[in-house]
Scaffold this motif. Structure first.
Motif, PDB file in Angstrom:
ATOM      1  N   TRP B 272       0.777  -1.257  -0.053  1.00 37.24           N
ATOM      2  CA  TRP B 272       0.118   0.171   0.155  1.00 37.24           C
ATOM      3  C   TRP B 272       0.721   1.282  -0.105  1.00 37.24           C
ATOM      4  O   TRP B 272       0.656   2.195  -0.598  1.00 37.24           O
ATOM      5  N   ARG B 273       2.104   1.247   0.766  1.00 35.40           N
ATOM      6  CA  ARG B 273       2.959   2.295   0.671  1.00 35.40           C
ATOM      7  C   ARG B 273       3.357   2.662  -0.678  1.00 35.40           C
ATOM      8  O   ARG B 273       3.279   3.860  -1.306  1.00 35.40           O
ATOM      9  N   ALA B 274       3.522   1.507  -1.597  1.00 39.14           N
ATOM     10  CA  ALA B 274       4.315   1.695  -2.805  1.00 39.14           C
ATOM     11  C   ALA B 274       3.145   2.462  -3.586  1.00 39.14           C
ATOM     12  O   ALA B 274       3.241   3.420  -4.531  1.00 39.14           O
ATOM     13  N   ILE B 275       1.716   2.013  -3.400  1.00 38.98           N
ATOM     14  CA  ILE B 275       0.606   2.374  -4.202  1.00 38.98           C
ATOM     15  C   ILE B 275       0.436   4.111  -3.808  1.00 38.98           C
ATOM     16  O   ILE B 275      -0.043   4.822  -4.789  1.00 38.98           O
ATOM     17  N   ARG B 276       0.407   4.168  -2.608  1.00 35.28           N
ATOM     18  CA  ARG B 276       0.047   5.554  -2.109  1.00 35.28           C
ATOM     19  C   ARG B 276       1.297   6.536  -2.735  1.00 35.28           C
ATOM     20  O   ARG B 276       0.777   7.701  -3.222  1.00 35.28           O
ATOM     21  N   VAL B 277       2.566   6.215  -2.861  1.00 39.48           N
ATOM     22  CA  VAL B 277       3.572   6.993  -3.436  1.00 39.48           C
ATOM     23  C   VAL B 277       3.264   7.091  -4.641  1.00 39.48           C
ATOM     24  O   VAL B 277       3.493   8.306  -5.285  1.00 39.48           O
ATOM     25  N   ARG B 278       2.684   6.011  -5.578  1.00 35.52           N
ATOM     26  CA  ARG B 278       2.484   6.137  -6.867  1.00 35.52           C
ATOM     27  C   ARG B 278       1.161   7.227  -7.335  1.00 35.52           C
ATOM     28  O   ARG B 278       1.624   8.157  -8.081  1.00 35.52           O
ATOM     29  N   ARG B 279       0.417   7.231  -6.527  1.00 34.35           N
ATOM     30  CA  ARG B 279      -0.831   7.862  -6.522  1.00 34.35           C
ATOM     31  C   ARG B 279      -0.431   9.441  -6.152  1.00 34.35           C
ATOM     32  O   ARG B 279      -0.765  10.398  -7.026  1.00 34.35           O
ATOM     33  N   ASN B 280       0.377   9.627  -5.321  1.00 33.59           N
ATOM     34  CA  ASN B 280       0.637  10.926  -4.893  1.00 33.59           C
ATOM     35  C   ASN B 280       1.627  11.599  -6.093  1.00 33.59           C
ATOM     36  O   ASN B 280       1.362  12.686  -6.343  1.00 33.59           O
ATOM     37  N   LYS B 281       2.453  10.742  -6.658  1.00 31.62           N
ATOM     38  CA  LYS B 281       3.111  11.185  -7.874  1.00 31.62           C
ATOM     39  C   LYS B 281       2.475  11.540  -8.958  1.00 31.62           C
ATOM     40  O   LYS B 281       2.681  12.670  -9.589  1.00 31.62           O
ATOM     41  N   SER B 282       1.520  10.725  -9.340  1.00 32.85           N
ATOM     42  CA  SER B 282       0.524  10.674 -10.414  1.00 32.85           C
ATOM     43  C   SER B 282      -0.310  12.262 -10.339  1.00 32.85           C
ATOM     44  O   SER B 282      -0.623  13.024 -11.142  1.00 32.85           O
ATOM     45  N   THR B 283      -0.885  12.416  -8.900  1.00 37.18           N
ATOM     46  CA  THR B 283      -1.607  13.508  -8.674  1.00 37.18           C
ATOM     47  C   THR B 283      -0.641  14.920  -8.886  1.00 37.18           C
ATOM     48  O   THR B 283      -1.265  15.772  -9.360  1.00 37.18           O
ATOM     49  N   VAL B 284       0.400  14.892  -8.502  1.00 34.48           N
ATOM     50  CA  VAL B 284       1.387  15.909  -8.439  1.00 34.48           C
ATOM     51  C   VAL B 284       1.798  16.192  -9.977  1.00 34.48           C
ATOM     52  O   VAL B 284       1.794  17.379 -10.327  1.00 34.48           O
ATOM     53  N   GLN B 285       1.969  15.049 -10.629  1.00 33.27           N
ATOM     54  CA  GLN B 285       2.239  15.361 -12.163  1.00 33.27           C
ATOM     55  C   GLN B 285       1.202  16.076 -12.898  1.00 33.27           C
ATOM     56  O   GLN B 285       1.221  16.876 -13.707  1.00 33.27           O
ATOM     57  N   SER B 286       0.030  15.524 -12.684  1.00 35.96           N
ATOM     58  CA  SER B 286      -1.079  15.858 -13.526  1.00 35.96           C
ATOM     59  C   SER B 286      -1.929  17.234 -13.022  1.00 35.96           C
ATOM     60  O   SER B 286      -1.287  17.842 -12.027  1.00 35.96           O
TER      61      SER B 286
END
Lengths: 247, 286
Positions: B272-286
């Motif tokens: 879940w930590r990896a998923i959270r990091v990924r989600r966070n990254k994608s929201t930052v980028q978009s």
């Protein structure tokens, strides 16, 4: 209400090296008192020796003519942030609730009223919305406010804070100093180990200026004298002098 | 189910199951304090240091419980003494003291001429649990649980903030040695089930698993006890089914629980930590 502290001829050493040398002073109640001095001056050591956390070689410490043992539970101590295990499985509210433990004694669990008290103390430091968080999820300033709330929950008469303002944000510092001043106005006595000289006039009533020995104890204005400061901050000041900095 | 049938038929299996579950529970409970106090190595040391005590007890014909507590405590005191009076770091002083106690134990056991061989002390032999062992385990379990329940507050604060507990007058050092005594008792209780070598796993693995899943000490203790007990049942079942060493299988089951919590745990789990990091990254980028 009397919340005075009297220290007489206090000596402490670590492995034969003198850390505190013949320190004597006595404070009045209802004062906010800063303990200042250079690094390694023994500020934290003084606090720990007063609280009986380290053994002393000689000297006496008394609180309103009572011994530490008699008054122990009326003293709240806020340790340096660095000594706490911030990964410990404990929530913010439960940390504040620890403040009620000394008065509970053995075999008694905190009651609903204790939990309400803890919550009220959390409100005082403006942290109630974080009550269910794990303590490691907070910023440094928030963590310091939690530990102040814990000290408040202890309903102590004397407060000892070791470097509470290190590495915290401005608003947390404002909250903490406001509460400490309120405590003082209620007649409590508050001791703070501090090393940022710029704010001492705003923050404290009295100062304990020390460097292994007591250089001067008294009202802030009497202590903040160039020759006294030079004596305490000996090495650092001569360094500044040699660099051409004028104080 | 064959296992259930056998369980109802054979008394030795009932005793084995009961003892293992009890050991799982008390190891889980004490283990929480061992883990949070950063004393995992100390736990390993004390459990090994029980060996000479067990050997001496056989020699003098007394219950091995007494000998074990004595050598366990001597080891704890010895480690503390070296720590406080020299520059030797704590892991080294632990290593020095417990390995020598263990070595002494190996020699003494050989001299003791007991019917119980070194193997079953080191690795446990749960199917040989006698009624008296079961009662010892039960009594130890009751003592451990009672102490933790009665002094929960004091254990909590001296573990979390020893400075505050000292400041308001709690005897931190006494509490430390009480935990050491409980630890030796738990080791003795675990001798038959998992043996000396693997006790440390029962102490730290279920507690660490629980630690990954909660932010409350009380919940952590309960979860840890449950993981310990359930691992004991599953481990005993598997070892019975495939005729494997029970202690080893129980330990591997606790490890399996740990792996699940480590990967899938809702807050600390790496997935879940990896998923959270990924989600966070994608929201930052978009």
């Amino acid at each position: 209400m009397e919340n005075s502290l009297s220290v007489r001829n206090l000596r402490v050493s670590y492995y034969g090296i003198q850390a505190l040398d013949d320190i004597s002073f006595s404070t009045e109640s209802g004062k906010l008192i800063g303990i200042i001095g250079p690094n390694g001056a023994g500020k934290s050591t003084l606090m720990k020796a007063i609280l009986g956390l380290i053994s002393k070689d000689a000297g006496e410490v008394s609180f309103n003519d009572m011994t530490l043992k008699q008054i122990r539970k009326n003293i709240a101590y806020v340790p340096q942030r660095a000594v706490i295990d911030w990964d410990f499985p404990i929530t913010v509210l439960d940390t504040v609730l620890l403040g009620t433990y000394p008065s509970l004694g053995f075999f008694h669990r905190p009651k609903k009223s204790d939990k309400e008290l803890a919550y009220n103390c959390l409100e005082k430091v403006g942290m109630q919305e974080f009550s269910k968080r794990q303590i490691g999820e907070l910023s440094g300033g928030q963590q310091q406010r939690i530990f102040l709330a814990r000290a408040l929950a202890q309903k102590a008469d004397l407060f000892f804070l070791d470097e509470p303002f290190v590495g915290i944000d401005v608003s947390s510092e404002e909250v903490i100093i406001r509460i400490l001043k309120e405590l003082r106005d209620d007649g409590k006595t508050v001791f703070v180990v501090h090393h940022d000289l710029s704010k001492v006039t705003d923050y404290f009533d009295d100062l304990i200026l020390m460097n292994k020995e007591l250089i001067k104890f008294g009202p802030v204005k009497q202590v903040l004298q160039p020759e006294l400061m030079k004596k305490a901050y000996n090495a650092q000041f001569s360094l500044l002098d040699s660099m051409g900095v004028i104080i | 189910m064959n296992f259930i049938n056998d369980l109802l038929t054979y008394e030795f299996l009932q005793k084995a199951l009961f003892t293992s579950v009890m050991v799982g529970i008390i190891c889980g409970v004490i283990g929480c304090f061992i883990v949070l106090r950063g004393m995992a190595l100390m736990g390993d040391a004390i459990s090994h240091a029980v060996l000479p005590g067990v050997a001496l007890s056989y020699m003098f014909g007394i219950n091995f419980f007494y000998g074990a507590v004595v050598t366990g405590m001597l080891t704890a005191l010895g480690i503390g003494y070296i720590n406080q009076n020299s520059r030797i770091k704590s892991d080294s002083s632990i290593g020095i003291v417990f390995s020598s106690a263990f070595a002494l134990g190996i020699i003494l056991i050989a001299k003791a001429h007991t019917s119980t061989d070194l193997n079953s002390i080191l690795f446990g032999n749960v199917l040989a649990v006698r009624s008296s062992d079961m009662w010892t385990t039960l009594i130890i379990g009751a003592i451990v649980l009672l102490v933790v329940i009665l002094f929960y507050k004091e254990l909590l604060i001296s573990t979390f903030d020893p400075t505050m507990s000292a400041a308001y007058g709690l005897p931190n050092r006494l509490i430390h040695y009480v935990i050491m005594i409980l630890l030796t008792m738990v080791t003795v209780a675990s001798l038959q089930t998992v043996g000396i070598i693997l006790v440390v796993a029962m102490l730290i693995t279920p507690a660490s698993t629980a630690y990954l899943l909660t932010n409350r000490l009380s919940v952590m203790i309960v979860l840890s006890a449950i993981f310990g007990a359930v691992s004991a049942v599953i481990g005993l079942y598997i070892s019975f089914l495939y005729n494997l060493s029970s202690g080893a299988v129980i330990v591997l089951v606790t490890t399996a629980f740990f792996a699940l919590a480590f990967i899938f745990g809702p807050k600390q789990g790496i997935l879940w930590r990896a998923i959270r990091v990924r989600r966070n990254k994608s929201t930052v980028q978009s």
